[in-house]
Design an enzyme around this catalytic site. Structure first.
Site, PDB file in Angstrom:
ATOM      1  N   ASP A  44       0.848  -1.208   0.000  1.00  0.00           N
ATOM      2  CA  ASP A  44       0.000   0.000   0.000  1.00  0.00           C
ATOM      3  C   ASP A  44       0.878   1.251   0.000  1.00  0.00           C
ATOM      4  O   ASP A  44       0.371   2.376  -0.055  1.00  0.00           O
ATOM      5  CB  ASP A  44      -1.013  -0.014   1.159  1.00  0.00           C
ATOM      6  CG  ASP A  44      -0.353  -0.027   2.525  1.00  0.00           C
ATOM      7  OD1 ASP A  44       0.884  -0.120   2.602  1.00  0.00           O
ATOM      8  OD2 ASP A  44      -1.092   0.055   3.535  1.00  0.00           O
ATOM      9  N   SER A  45       2.207   1.059  -0.020  1.00  0.00           N
ATOM     10  CA  SER A  45       3.113   2.186  -0.252  1.00  0.00           C
ATOM     11  C   SER A  45       2.805   2.820  -1.612  1.00  0.00           C
ATOM     12  O   SER A  45       3.268   3.924  -1.894  1.00  0.00           O
ATOM     13  CB  SER A  45       4.571   1.718  -0.202  1.00  0.00           C
ATOM     14  OG  SER A  45       4.770   0.598  -1.042  1.00  0.00           O
ATOM     15  N   ASP A  83      -0.918  -6.258  -0.170  1.00  0.00           N
ATOM     16  CA  ASP A  83      -1.125  -5.561   1.099  1.00  0.00           C
ATOM     17  C   ASP A  83      -2.611  -5.336   1.336  1.00  0.00           C
ATOM     18  O   ASP A  83      -3.334  -4.952   0.404  1.00  0.00           O
ATOM     19  CB  ASP A  83      -0.429  -4.193   1.038  1.00  0.00           C
ATOM     20  CG  ASP A  83       0.529  -3.982   2.184  1.00  0.00           C
ATOM     21  OD1 ASP A  83       0.452  -4.722   3.179  1.00  0.00           O
ATOM     22  OD2 ASP A  83       1.380  -3.084   2.050  1.00  0.00           O
ATOM     23  N   LYS A 113      -0.869  -9.431   3.056  1.00  0.00           N
ATOM     24  CA  LYS A 113      -0.080  -8.923   4.187  1.00  0.00           C
ATOM     25  C   LYS A 113      -0.940  -7.950   4.979  1.00  0.00           C
ATOM     26  O   LYS A 113      -1.677  -7.155   4.392  1.00  0.00           O
ATOM     27  CB  LYS A 113       1.183  -8.214   3.688  1.00  0.00           C
ATOM     28  CG  LYS A 113       1.961  -7.523   4.807  1.00  0.00           C
ATOM     29  CD  LYS A 113       3.338  -7.109   4.373  1.00  0.00           C
ATOM     30  CE  LYS A 113       3.406  -5.717   3.776  1.00  0.00           C
ATOM     31  NZ  LYS A 113       2.918  -4.634   4.653  1.00  0.00           N
ATOM     32  N   GLU A 115      -0.810  -5.405   8.721  1.00  0.00           N
ATOM     33  CA  GLU A 115       0.071  -4.817   9.723  1.00  0.00           C
ATOM     34  C   GLU A 115      -0.454  -5.058  11.133  1.00  0.00           C
ATOM     35  O   GLU A 115      -1.671  -4.995  11.365  1.00  0.00           O
ATOM     36  CB  GLU A 115       0.193  -3.303   9.480  1.00  0.00           C
ATOM     37  CG  GLU A 115       0.845  -2.965   8.148  1.00  0.00           C
ATOM     38  CD  GLU A 115       1.025  -1.461   7.945  1.00  0.00           C
ATOM     39  OE1 GLU A 115       0.787  -0.669   8.898  1.00  0.00           O
ATOM     40  OE2 GLU A 115       1.411  -1.080   6.831  1.00  0.00           O
ATOM     41  N   GLU A 182       9.883  -4.150  10.103  1.00  0.00           N
ATOM     42  CA  GLU A 182      10.235  -2.821   9.579  1.00  0.00           C
ATOM     43  C   GLU A 182      10.855  -1.962  10.681  1.00  0.00           C
ATOM     44  O   GLU A 182      10.246  -1.753  11.740  1.00  0.00           O
ATOM     45  CB  GLU A 182       9.002  -2.132   8.976  1.00  0.00           C
ATOM     46  CG  GLU A 182       9.359  -0.757   8.403  1.00  0.00           C
ATOM     47  CD  GLU A 182       8.373  -0.219   7.374  1.00  0.00           C
ATOM     48  OE1 GLU A 182       7.415  -0.916   7.021  1.00  0.00           O
ATOM     49  OE2 GLU A 182       8.598   0.934   6.949  1.00  0.00           O
TER      50      GLU A 182
END
Ligand code: KIV
Length: 280
Positions: A44-45, A83, A113, A115, A182
């Site tokens: 999602d960057s 993501d 993925k 978070e 990260e």
């Protein structure tokens, strides 16, 4: 050969490092795949690199699906991870399973993925139970930028280090086969890598992780974001700008296109064009 959860886990067991890059489009995915990169993260960057937002928070599930499909079409061998964007899994376990399902069904990717550590273990367990491999993401989790008060290194101090280790053990227990670490201090990342069977993928977390991920624009020197952990493997951005300037000049000076780039042979005869000219 197609990378799978099995081949990737085998790489960890053999001590072979795993490469991962973010990617968001078909043309670049073809190159990344052909280069032999083991896994692609449709991160999602893309909210920052492709859409120009300051954070990843505005990205929607629908947008992720559009980018993800393009990447999948460009790949043969890379294992593709989608993501889950902000607020596509936090609300409830049902919401998480449904949206993970959409990401896989509508893109053809291989895993999702999400978070978070302890807070998202029920979601991880339910997604894995529904047949979708999960990559967790702990340490600095960009979707929590407003809680952290910026993009900051996590796991500093003993209490934080213990929390990050605990998160790693919990997401593994919940069924994650891979976990992005990260901005976790390198020795702590090494400890987590040694203590877990899941694959650890580091970003700003040192060399002891099982593999590494970088945001493609950052490592190519296209992005504006320059955190300490990003090695710019080239300055493709500067080179692209030079090429655009050359094109601009050639168009403006009438140098491009010369006859090499025109379909001269199939052009109309001068007589016909003269006739046409007279007719209108
Ligand atoms: O969205 C992303 O690209 C990521 C990586 C930075 C790990 O989550």
């Amino acid at each position: 050969m197609k990378n799978t959860t099995a081949t990737l886990l085998e790489m960890k067991q053999k001590g072979e490092k795993i490469s991962q890059l973010t990617c968001y489009d078909y043309s670049t995915a073809r190159l990344v795949d052909a280069a032999g990169i083991n896994t692609i993260l449709v991160g999602d960057s893309l909210g920052m690199t492709m859409q120009g937002y300051d954070t990843t928070l505005p990205v929607t599930l629908e947008e992720m699906i559009v980018y993800g499909r393009s990447v999948v079409r460009g790949c043969k061998d890379a294992f593709i991870i989608m993501d889950m964007p902000f607020m596509s899994y936090q609300v409830s376990v049902e919401q998480a399973v449904e949206n993970a399902g959409r990401l896989i069904k509508e893109t053809g990717a291989n895993a999702v993925k999400l978070e978070g550590g302890a807070a998202v273990c029920s979601q991880i367990r339910a997604i894995v139970d529904s047949g979708i491999p999960v990559c967790a993401h702990i340490g600095m989790t960009p979707q929590s930028v407003n809680v952290f008060g910026g993009f900051k290194v996590q796991g500093k101090g003993e209490a934080n280090a213990e929390r990050v280790l605990n998160d790693a053990l919990l997401v593994q227990e919940a069924g994650a086969f891979m976990c992005v670490l990260e901005c976790v201090p390198p020795k702590l990342a090494g400890l987590i890598t040694g203590k877990t069977e899941m694959i650890t993928i580091g970003i700003g977390s040192g060399v002891q992780c099982d593999g590494q991920v970088l945001v493609l624009q950052d490592m190519l020197g296209i992005g504006e974001f320059r955190p300490k952990f990003v090695k710019r493997f080239d300055e493709i951005g500067a080179r692209m700008k030079e090429v655009f300037q050359t094109y601009d000049q050639e168009v403006k000076n009438g140098v491009f296109p010369d006859e090499t780039y025109a379909y001269g042979k199939s052009d109309c005869s001068d007589e016909f064009l003269k006739e046409l000219d007279g007719k209108y």
